[in-house]
Write a protein that holds these residues in place. Structure first.
Motif, PDB file in Angstrom:
ATOM      1  N   ARG A  49       0.860  -1.193   0.000  1.00 15.67           N
ATOM      2  CA  ARG A  49       0.000   0.000   0.000  1.00 15.67           C
ATOM      3  C   ARG A  49       0.887   1.231   0.000  1.00 15.67           C
ATOM      4  O   ARG A  49       2.113   1.129   0.022  1.00 15.67           O
ATOM      5  N   THR A  50       0.268   2.388  -0.010  1.00 14.35           N
ATOM      6  CA  THR A  50       1.032   3.629   0.089  1.00 14.35           C
ATOM      7  C   THR A  50       1.812   3.632   1.400  1.00 14.35           C
ATOM      8  O   THR A  50       1.256   3.292   2.450  1.00 14.35           O
ATOM      9  N   THR A  64      -2.902  16.596   6.251  1.00 15.81           N
ATOM     10  CA  THR A  64      -2.349  15.269   6.510  1.00 15.81           C
ATOM     11  C   THR A  64      -2.589  14.861   7.952  1.00 15.81           C
ATOM     12  O   THR A  64      -2.922  13.708   8.237  1.00 15.81           O
ATOM     13  N   ARG A  67      -6.239  13.951   8.318  1.00 15.37           N
ATOM     14  CA  ARG A  67      -6.473  12.684   7.620  1.00 15.37           C
ATOM     15  C   ARG A  67      -5.967  11.517   8.455  1.00 15.37           C
ATOM     16  O   ARG A  67      -6.636  10.485   8.576  1.00 15.37           O
ATOM     17  N   ARG A  71      -8.569   8.615  10.050  1.00 10.04           N
ATOM     18  CA  ARG A  71      -8.386   7.192   9.750  1.00 10.04           C
ATOM     19  C   ARG A  71      -8.106   6.405  11.025  1.00 10.04           C
ATOM     20  O   ARG A  71      -8.601   5.286  11.214  1.00 10.04           O
ATOM     21  N   ASP A 169      -8.613   2.280   5.920  1.00  6.67           N
ATOM     22  CA  ASP A 169      -8.627   2.766   4.535  1.00  6.67           C
ATOM     23  C   ASP A 169      -9.872   3.618   4.305  1.00  6.67           C
ATOM     24  O   ASP A 169     -10.814   3.223   3.624  1.00  6.67           O
ATOM     25  N   GLU A 171     -11.453   6.679   2.666  1.00 10.24           N
ATOM     26  CA  GLU A 171     -11.229   7.618   1.570  1.00 10.24           C
ATOM     27  C   GLU A 171     -12.548   8.275   1.162  1.00 10.24           C
ATOM     28  O   GLU A 171     -13.626   7.846   1.567  1.00 10.24           O
ATOM     29  N   GLY A 172     -12.442   9.309   0.349  1.00  9.75           N
ATOM     30  CA  GLY A 172     -13.634   9.970  -0.170  1.00  9.75           C
ATOM     31  C   GLY A 172     -14.315  10.883   0.815  1.00  9.75           C
ATOM     32  O   GLY A 172     -15.495  11.215   0.651  1.00  9.75           O
ATOM     33  N   HIS A 173     -13.604  11.316   1.856  1.00  7.71           N
ATOM     34  CA  HIS A 173     -14.196  12.206   2.853  1.00  7.71           C
ATOM     35  C   HIS A 173     -13.422  13.517   2.905  1.00  7.71           C
ATOM     36  O   HIS A 173     -12.239  13.580   2.556  1.00  7.71           O
TER      37      HIS A 173
END
Length: 276
Positions: A49-50, A64, A67, A71, A169, A171-173
């Motif tokens: 993954r990243t 960041t 984020r 998460r 994981d 995402e989209g928020h």
């Protein structure tokens, strides 16, 4: 490299144990996958993954930072509920039988201690503790979770796939809408008490581990690809000092050419069988 069936690997490890009674054990993410905590790398040592967020990005970029905590807010409950597995239990038994002098773990989950191991050095810190970068005050991650929940009630019902080390994981928020609490004592930035990429292992912790290595007569690596230098350097130092190294890990490691014994099989099953 071909995998070793469990009985063969256990027999070879049992013979190795018989010759070495003061073990320095180095563990990695592969020890905790059986507890439901994903690892970062594949069998070739490549990222799945990243790569994780760096210290510089966490402290220098507000988006960041938000984020990361969003998460973590979703991923932490699964991390907190993880239980030790056969690897942790077997290594705890090894210590109780006097085989292990020190266990140095690159994991931040505390599962070795929860399984009963006592002589543990958390090389990269502990995810269940939060530290203020301003005043140094520490709090439990559970307390941080309560503060995050109180400040972000709309995020409480979200779900996401589990990622390594209490991440998710998600995402989209719009992470700019996620509020991150500051230190109640000084208003400083709060950070998990772990060594991020871009940070160094604290010098006293490294020196403690190095002293333990010097007092040991062999090194056993379990569940680590050793791609991170902070762990790999102990294997390299052991080899330079003529200390035998054994590796029990599924897949390639950075130190395969340094190990006198390399075993590729299920670590929990092999350790349990080797102990008899």
């Amino acid at each position: 490299m071909l995998s070793n069936p469990v009985p063969e690997a256990a027999q070879r490890l049992r013979q190795w144990f018989a010759s070495h009674r003061r073990l320095f054990v180095l563990t990695g993410a592969g020890c905790s996958t059986g507890s439901g905590i994903p690892d970062y790398r594949d069998a070739d040592g490549q990222w799945k993954r990243t790569p994780p967020v760096t210290y510089q990005a966490f402290t220098g970029d507000a988006h960041t930072n938000a984020r990361y905590w969003a998460r973590s807010f979703i991923g932490w409950p699964r991390m907190a509920q993880a239980h030790p597995n056969d690897v942790h239990r077997a290594l705890s038994r090894c210590e109780a039988e006097g085989r292990i002098t020190t266990l140095v773990t690159q994991n931040v989950d505390g599962l070795h201690q929860r399984a009963g191991s006592r002589e543990v050095i958390d090389l990269h810190g502990r995810i269940d503790t939060v530290v203020c970068l301003g005043c140094g005050e520490r709090h439990s991650r559970a307390e941080m979770q309560e503060r995050l929940s109180a400040m972000n009630p709309a995020w409480s019902g979200l779900d996401a796939a589990t990622a390594p080390d209490g991440d998710a994981d998600l995402e989209g928020h719009d992470f700019s809408r996620f509020d991150v609490p500051a230190c109640e004592r000084c208003g400083g930035m709060l950070k998990p008490d772990v060594v991020f990429y871009g940070e160094n292992v604290p010098r006293p912790r490294y020196q403690q581990a190095l002293a333990a290595l010097t007092a040991s007569d062999a090194v056993l690596v379990v569940g680590s690809s050793l791609m991170v230098y902070s762990g790999y350097r102990f294997v390299r130092q052991a080899t330079e000092a003529g200390v035998p190294v054994a590796i029990l890990n599924r897949g390639r490691t950075r130190a395969d050419d340094l190990a006198g014994l390399k075993l590729e099989a299920d670590a929990g099953a092999v350790l349990t069988a080797a102990l008899g």
